[in-house]
Design an enzyme around this catalytic site. Structure first.
Site, short mmCIF file in Angstrom:
data_model
loop_
_atom_site.label_atom_id
_atom_site.label_comp_id
_atom_site.label_asym_id
_atom_site.label_seq_id
_atom_site.Cartn_x
_atom_site.Cartn_y
_atom_site.Cartn_z
N CYS A 106 0.89 -1.17 0.00
CA CYS A 106 0.00 0.00 0.00
C CYS A 106 0.92 1.21 0.00
CB CYS A 106 -0.99 -0.04 1.16
SG CYS A 106 -0.26 -0.18 2.80
N ALA A 107 0.56 2.28 0.65
CA ALA A 107 1.41 3.47 0.63
C ALA A 107 2.58 3.34 1.60
CB ALA A 107 0.59 4.71 0.95
#
EC number: 3.1.3.16
Length: 142
Positions: free
Chosen positions: A83-84
């Site tokens: 994800c981030a």
């Protein structure tokens, strides 16, 4: 689970032997990820999740767990779940996989993942994972 710095570097993905990418921040700022970005050598699965306690990530638990299982069941295949930042959305999807297909309790899944990396699913995702854990335990008792 790896953060976006590796996931956004096609050379690093290739060097690690990654054949599949599950991006739990698909379409979000700073998270490249798409079929076009990785090219034909990497299969891509994008989940447009927000890292917000109010986001319903649970609707993706089974599909993502099945995707991870399918990849890991194929010899020579490797999946990158990211994800981030790599601590909440992707961690929650990996925990769901461990619970659904490896039959670990939520607590055991967290312990297993924390042996390899620091994770911190947000409180909303933890609540959804607790509900999944309870549901899986009820199903096992039948």
């Amino acid at each position: 689970m790896i953060c976006r710095s590796v996931a956004n570097d096609r050379f690093s993905v290739w060097k690690l032997g990654i054949t599949h990418v599950l991006n739990a921040a698909h379409g979000k700022m700073h998270c490249q990820g798409s079929h076009e970005f990785y090219g034909s050598t990497v299969e891509y699965y994008g989940v447009p999740a927000d890292d917000s306690p109010s986001f319903n990530l649970s609707v993706y638990f089974h599909a993502c767990a099945d995707y991870i299982k399918e990849v890991l069941s194929s010899p020579g295949e490797r999946v990158l779940v990211h994800c981030a930042v790599g601590v909440s959305r992707s961690a929650s999807l990996v925990l769901a996989y461990l619970m659904i297909h490896q039959h670990l309790s939520l607590l055991d899944a967290i312990k297993a993942v924390k042996q390899h990396r620091w994770i911190f699913p947000n409180r909303g995702f933890l609540k959804q994972l607790r509900a999944l854990d309870a549901s899986l335990r009820r199903t096992e008792r039948r």
